[in-house]
Design a protein around this motif. Structure first.
Motif, PDB file in Angstrom:
ATOM      1  N   SER A 180       1.518   0.910 -20.937  1.00 50.26           N
ATOM      2  CA  SER A 180       0.147   0.857 -21.436  1.00 50.26           C
ATOM      3  C   SER A 180      -0.567   2.190 -21.182  1.00 50.26           C
ATOM      4  N   PRO A 181      -1.719   2.393 -21.850  1.00 50.57           N
ATOM      5  CA  PRO A 181      -2.496   3.625 -21.634  1.00 50.57           C
ATOM      6  C   PRO A 181      -3.438   3.534 -20.436  1.00 50.57           C
ATOM      7  N   LEU A 182      -3.107   2.695 -19.483  1.00 50.94           N
ATOM      8  CA  LEU A 182      -3.957   2.513 -18.310  1.00 50.94           C
ATOM      9  C   LEU A 182      -4.026   3.809 -17.506  1.00 50.94           C
ATOM     10  N   PRO A 183      -5.221   4.397 -17.312  1.00 52.59           N
ATOM     11  CA  PRO A 183      -5.328   5.657 -16.566  1.00 52.59           C
ATOM     12  C   PRO A 183      -5.045   5.454 -15.077  1.00 52.59           C
ATOM     13  N   GLU A 184      -4.474   6.465 -14.462  1.00 55.89           N
ATOM     14  CA  GLU A 184      -4.131   6.393 -13.036  1.00 55.89           C
ATOM     15  C   GLU A 184      -5.303   6.876 -12.199  1.00 55.89           C
ATOM     16  N   LEU A 185      -5.493   6.233 -11.044  1.00 53.68           N
ATOM     17  CA  LEU A 185      -6.482   6.734 -10.102  1.00 53.68           C
ATOM     18  C   LEU A 185      -5.978   8.024  -9.477  1.00 53.68           C
ATOM     19  N   ALA A 186      -6.905   8.873  -9.074  1.00 56.98           N
ATOM     20  CA  ALA A 186      -6.516  10.115  -8.409  1.00 56.98           C
ATOM     21  C   ALA A 186      -5.795   9.784  -7.112  1.00 56.98           C
ATOM     22  N   LYS A 187      -4.731  10.512  -6.848  1.00 61.28           N
ATOM     23  CA  LYS A 187      -3.992  10.284  -5.603  1.00 61.28           C
ATOM     24  C   LYS A 187      -4.860  10.646  -4.415  1.00 61.28           C
ATOM     25  N   GLU A 188      -4.801   9.813  -3.398  1.00 57.34           N
ATOM     26  CA  GLU A 188      -5.585  10.078  -2.196  1.00 57.34           C
ATOM     27  C   GLU A 188      -4.929  11.185  -1.386  1.00 57.34           C
ATOM     28  N   ALA A 189      -5.748  12.045  -0.868  1.00 54.17           N
ATOM     29  CA  ALA A 189      -5.216  13.136  -0.054  1.00 54.17           C
ATOM     30  C   ALA A 189      -4.488  12.575   1.147  1.00 54.17           C
TER      31      ALA A 189
ATOM     32  N   ALA B 251       0.838  -1.198   0.000  1.00 52.82           N
ATOM     33  CA  ALA B 251       0.000   0.000   0.000  1.00 52.82           C
ATOM     34  C   ALA B 251       0.876   1.251   0.000  1.00 52.82           C
ATOM     35  N   TRP B 252       1.980   1.222   0.756  1.00 61.57           N
ATOM     36  CA  TRP B 252       2.900   2.358   0.786  1.00 61.57           C
ATOM     37  C   TRP B 252       3.536   2.572  -0.585  1.00 61.57           C
ATOM     38  N   LEU B 253       3.952   1.476  -1.237  1.00 57.99           N
ATOM     39  CA  LEU B 253       4.559   1.581  -2.557  1.00 57.99           C
ATOM     40  C   LEU B 253       3.580   2.150  -3.575  1.00 57.99           C
ATOM     41  N   ILE B 254       2.328   1.721  -3.495  1.00 55.42           N
ATOM     42  CA  ILE B 254       1.321   2.187  -4.442  1.00 55.42           C
ATOM     43  C   ILE B 254       1.059   3.681  -4.256  1.00 55.42           C
ATOM     44  N   ARG B 255       1.056   4.139  -3.002  1.00 56.92           N
ATOM     45  CA  ARG B 255       0.879   5.577  -2.770  1.00 56.92           C
ATOM     46  C   ARG B 255       2.041   6.376  -3.358  1.00 56.92           C
ATOM     47  N   LYS B 256       3.239   5.780  -3.342  1.00 55.31           N
ATOM     48  CA  LYS B 256       4.422   6.463  -3.865  1.00 55.31           C
ATOM     49  C   LYS B 256       4.518   6.355  -5.391  1.00 55.31           C
ATOM     50  N   LEU B 257       4.240   5.148  -5.915  1.00 55.93           N
ATOM     51  CA  LEU B 257       4.464   4.884  -7.333  1.00 55.93           C
ATOM     52  C   LEU B 257       3.218   5.029  -8.190  1.00 55.93           C
ATOM     53  N   GLY B 258       2.039   4.909  -7.567  1.00 57.87           N
ATOM     54  CA  GLY B 258       0.796   4.906  -8.325  1.00 57.87           C
ATOM     55  C   GLY B 258       0.326   3.481  -8.582  1.00 57.87           C
ATOM     56  N   TYR B 259      -0.949   3.342  -8.909  1.00 55.62           N
ATOM     57  CA  TYR B 259      -1.533   2.023  -9.115  1.00 55.62           C
ATOM     58  C   TYR B 259      -0.928   1.324 -10.333  1.00 55.62           C
ATOM     59  N   LYS B 260      -0.752   2.045 -11.409  1.00 59.13           N
ATOM     60  CA  LYS B 260      -0.233   1.452 -12.647  1.00 59.13           C
ATOM     61  C   LYS B 260       1.179   0.902 -12.460  1.00 59.13           C
ATOM     62  N   ASN B 261       2.071   1.706 -11.888  1.00 56.76           N
ATOM     63  CA  ASN B 261       3.438   1.239 -11.649  1.00 56.76           C
ATOM     64  C   ASN B 261       3.463   0.100 -10.625  1.00 56.76           C
ATOM     65  N   GLY B 262       2.528   0.140  -9.679  1.00 54.57           N
ATOM     66  CA  GLY B 262       2.443  -0.937  -8.705  1.00 54.57           C
ATOM     67  C   GLY B 262       2.103  -2.259  -9.365  1.00 54.57           C
ATOM     68  N   MET B 263       1.182  -2.220 -10.337  1.00 57.08           N
ATOM     69  CA  MET B 263       0.831  -3.439 -11.072  1.00 57.08           C
ATOM     70  C   MET B 263       2.037  -3.976 -11.833  1.00 57.08           C
ATOM     71  N   ALA B 264       2.768  -3.092 -12.509  1.00 61.02           N
ATOM     72  CA  ALA B 264       3.935  -3.516 -13.284  1.00 61.02           C
ATOM     73  C   ALA B 264       5.015  -4.106 -12.383  1.00 61.02           C
ATOM     74  N   LEU B 265       5.250  -3.486 -11.227  1.00 59.08           N
ATOM     75  CA  LEU B 265       6.261  -3.988 -10.301  1.00 59.08           C
ATOM     76  C   LEU B 265       5.855  -5.354  -9.754  1.00 59.08           C
ATOM     77  N   GLY B 266       4.573  -5.529  -9.464  1.00 60.73           N
ATOM     78  CA  GLY B 266       4.100  -6.827  -8.995  1.00 60.73           C
ATOM     79  C   GLY B 266       4.370  -7.930 -10.000  1.00 60.73           C
TER      80      GLY B 266
END
Length: 430
Positions: free
Chosen positions: A209-218, A69-84
């Motif tokens: 990929s053209p996968l759109p990123e979710l809005a960053k959580e405040a 969860a920490w990595l996803i907040r830093k890298l974003g959902y798309k990069n998190g999927m690729a890293l996984g």
């Protein structure tokens, strides 16, 4: 561009990409159902030792969900999927020396690493599916992805069995010669090398990929503050426990059926997981048709729990000498005759199908900025897949035997029923 900003545009491409990821998750996860009995025979393991193969895969969730969860907040959902996907690729390569050295410890390490990659991917992709559409239909979207995931669960054992066809030394649970063991071990090398290459290419494809990123959580407070806020949400924390016991029974039904079939002398025991996954696919299809048109997510969850209790009792008290069900449902269509008890275990896939897609939206409802931490905690529920089979393996070593050990699923379904009826409604701890 955020997912919210792109709602007016076509979401077909993001859904296709996410669907592929769910298929890959299912394929990598449900290979365990074939790998476990295969390694049990190859390395001459006890049922308890064999259960460690699943334990090492799913226990990774406990240690890596919150860091994910920490990595996803830093890298974003798309990069998190690729890293996984990249971590899963590295794990695929570890199976090669494990097979070459016939080292049980190396197999367990490979399972731990691929479980880590799977956790990161799960933490990113599940909330993505929940958030790219209306919350009221989230269970339907997850069900659609679940069909892809479980279809992979049907395909994986069949592909594994086909690739290993020339490597099977015996269909009986009997001691093997060293030559037979060497043949079985050598048969694992190329399939896992191919899997690693595929995962690596897919990681690159997702990255660009053209996968759109979710809005960053405040950002509202430190990680510990967010964790405390999440722990104060009963519907979330009970949802975590519901997923824990759900994954426990899902993995028991999907991955121990091969071991039980091996003990009953069933040929090609490595394909048995496909039966359970096939029933799960049927359950997901029914979920898409019925939710929310005829059934709410809560009612579907309750029905699933009750069906799980009934089928568990049927497994425990069933007759291994009776083939009545398969003679009606399988044999007339060219299928093989299987004991009724194995059919009941497969039918548990139908009972389990709706639980995951129903619990996620109920548990994440109203979390707002706590969504990523809530998702990580829910992903930690996957650790149930480590302990469920382990407890089943322990009970199998008692007078209950492998068949009687399935009784451990009863309290799990009872808790899922509680969450469906009351647990998801609780807004504060009393």
């Amino acid at each position: 561009m955020t997912a919210e900003q792109s709602k007016g545009q076509s979401s077909m491409m993001p859904m296709v990409i996410v669907a592929i990821l769910f298929f890959v998750l299912g394929f990598a996860t449900w290979l365990n159902g074939s790998l476990m009995p295969y390694l049990k025979q190859m390395l001459q393991l006890t049922p308890l030792q064999a259960s460690l193969i699943l334990f090492s895969f799913y226990i990774a969730v406990t240690f890596t969900a919150l860091p994910s969860a920490w990595l996803i907040r830093k890298l974003g959902y798309k990069n998190g999927m690729a890293l996984g996907m990249a971590v899963m690729m590295l794990a695929g390569l570890l199976y090669i020396p494990a097979a070459q050295t016939q080292s049980f410890a190396l197999f367990l390490l490979a399972q731990l690493v691929i479980g880590t990659g799977q956790t990161l991917l799960q933490t990113a992709v599940n909330p993505y599916v929940v958030k790219i559409g209306p919350e009221s239909t989230a269970a339907v979207r997850i069900s659609i992805m679940g069909i892809l995931n479980k279809t992979a669960g049907v395909a994986a054992p069949m592909v594994f069995t086909a690739l290993m066809a020339s490597s099977f030394a015996s269909t009986a649970d009997t001691p093997l010669t060293q030559q037979q063991i060497d043949t079985m071990a050598a048969g694992l090398v190329m399939p896992y090398f191919g899997l690693a290459v595929f995962l690596g290419l897919l990681a690159l494809a997702v990255k660009f990929s053209p996968l759109p990123e979710l809005a960053k959580e405040a950002s509202q407070g430190a990680g510990l503050t967010q964790l405390k806020a999440a722990l104060a949400k009963p519907s979330l924390m009970l949802g975590v426990l519901a997923l824990f016991v759900y994954v426990a029974v899902e993995v028991i039904a999907g991955d121990t059926i091969g071991l039980f079939a091996l003990s009953l002398g069933v040929e090609r025991y490595t394909v048995m997981t496909s039966y359970t996954m096939g029933c799960m696919v049927l359950g997901y299809v029914l979920g898409i048709i019925l939710i929310p048109r005829l059934l709410s997510q809560q009612k579907a969850l309750a029905i699933s729990a009750v069906l799980g209790v009934i089928l568990t009792l049927a497994v425990v008290f069933g007759n291994n000498e009776s083939y009545a069900i398969s003679k009606v449902l399988l044999v007339p269509f060219g299928g093989v005759a299987l004991p009724d008890t194995l059919m009941f275990i497969a039918f548990l896939g139908l009972a389990n199908a709706i639980v995951w897609p129903a619990v996620w939206p109920l548990a994440l409802s109203g979390l707002g900025h706590l969504t990523s931490i809530g998702s990580a905690l829910l992903i930690m529920g996957i650790a149930g897949g480590a302990f469920g089979p382990l407890v089943w393996g322990l009970f199998s070593s008692t007078g209950l035997g492998q068949q009687g050990a399935y009784v451990v699923m009863l309290p799990c379904y009872a808790f899922i029923l509680f969450y469906a009826i009351k647990g998801h409604k609780l807004s504060r701890w009393k």
